[in-house]
Scaffold this active site. Sequence first.
Site: not given
Ligand code: PMV
Length: 315
Positions: A82-84, A133, A89-92
């Site tokens: 699921p996005v956001g 991530d 999801s964005s790192a993947a």
């Molecule tokens: O919400 P996600 O999966 O992008 O995780 C963010 C994790 C944080 O620690 C809040 C930010 C980061 O870049 O480490």
Amino acid sequence: MTSEWFTASAPGKFVILGEHAVVYGKPAIVLAIDLRIAVSIRRSGRNLINGDHVDFRRQPHLRYLTRDVNHALEFMTSSDIPVGSGLGSSAALSAALGLALSHQRGAPLGEKELVEEAYNAELFAQGIGSPMDASACVHGGGISVNLPNATGEHLWTVTRGDRTWDVHDIEAPDMTFVIGSTGIKAPTGPLVAKVRRYRDRSQFAVDITDDIEQVTIQGGQALARNDVEELGRMMTEDHKLLSILGVSCRELNKMVNAALPYSYGAKLTGAGGGGCMVALTDEPDKVCKAIRSRGGTPYIVKTGVPGAMFHPDPE
Ligand code: PMV
């Protein structure tokens, strides 16, 4: 003109302990999960994504990753993440696309180079953040970041300005985790910025991130000796600290509270503000029911999954 497709995939992830504090160089523990994104690219007459025109202003990750590409591309994506939602999801997407592009260039990136590439894409898109991530989605399995006395293999060190993140492999534990999605999209950048403003204004917020560090270290020790009860306690403690930092929300709190009677511990995971929570449990079906009863969507996730990988064309 038809050209060859290049396809790569990468897993999502959840944070057992340490999100937000990790941005300031504190420790974190993360596991990759069996929800993946796959990205295919090919040279094309015009830029298309899943059949639609690509608006690069609204796709900063794509814009960054294709900065050196001097021809149009067609992108196809398919994702279970699921996005956001705090599941990376964005790192993947960045890891999978970065890998596919590097194969298309004929110079496949190694894991460390791919982490740098995916992390830069994240920074380009959201301004601030840690390489946590990107590291989890590239490596798969489990990782610890800046965890004192980490025993697993040292994978890489990422440095930006005066901050350094040391990433180690950890064996994905044989424990059952249930993720609950609120269905509320909450982009990471504004939540990280909110915590930064709070820390800039108040020593109290700095103290809370120090407390998250302690909870993560204690949880890491519990994980190493397979002590689910202590690890669960630390997860719930971490949720309280993240709530004080202002990154939880009513829906997350309701789902955490509903899961706790059947769990060793539960917390929001990722950036917060919506997105997902995670529970450590021996009673996954009851936790799923509790999450559904609060309007969430549960996922019983598998861990110990492979990281970013290239999928050679079968022909
Ligand atoms: O919400 P996600 O999966 O992008 O995780 C963010 C994790 C944080 O620690 C809040 C930010 C980061 O870049 O480490």
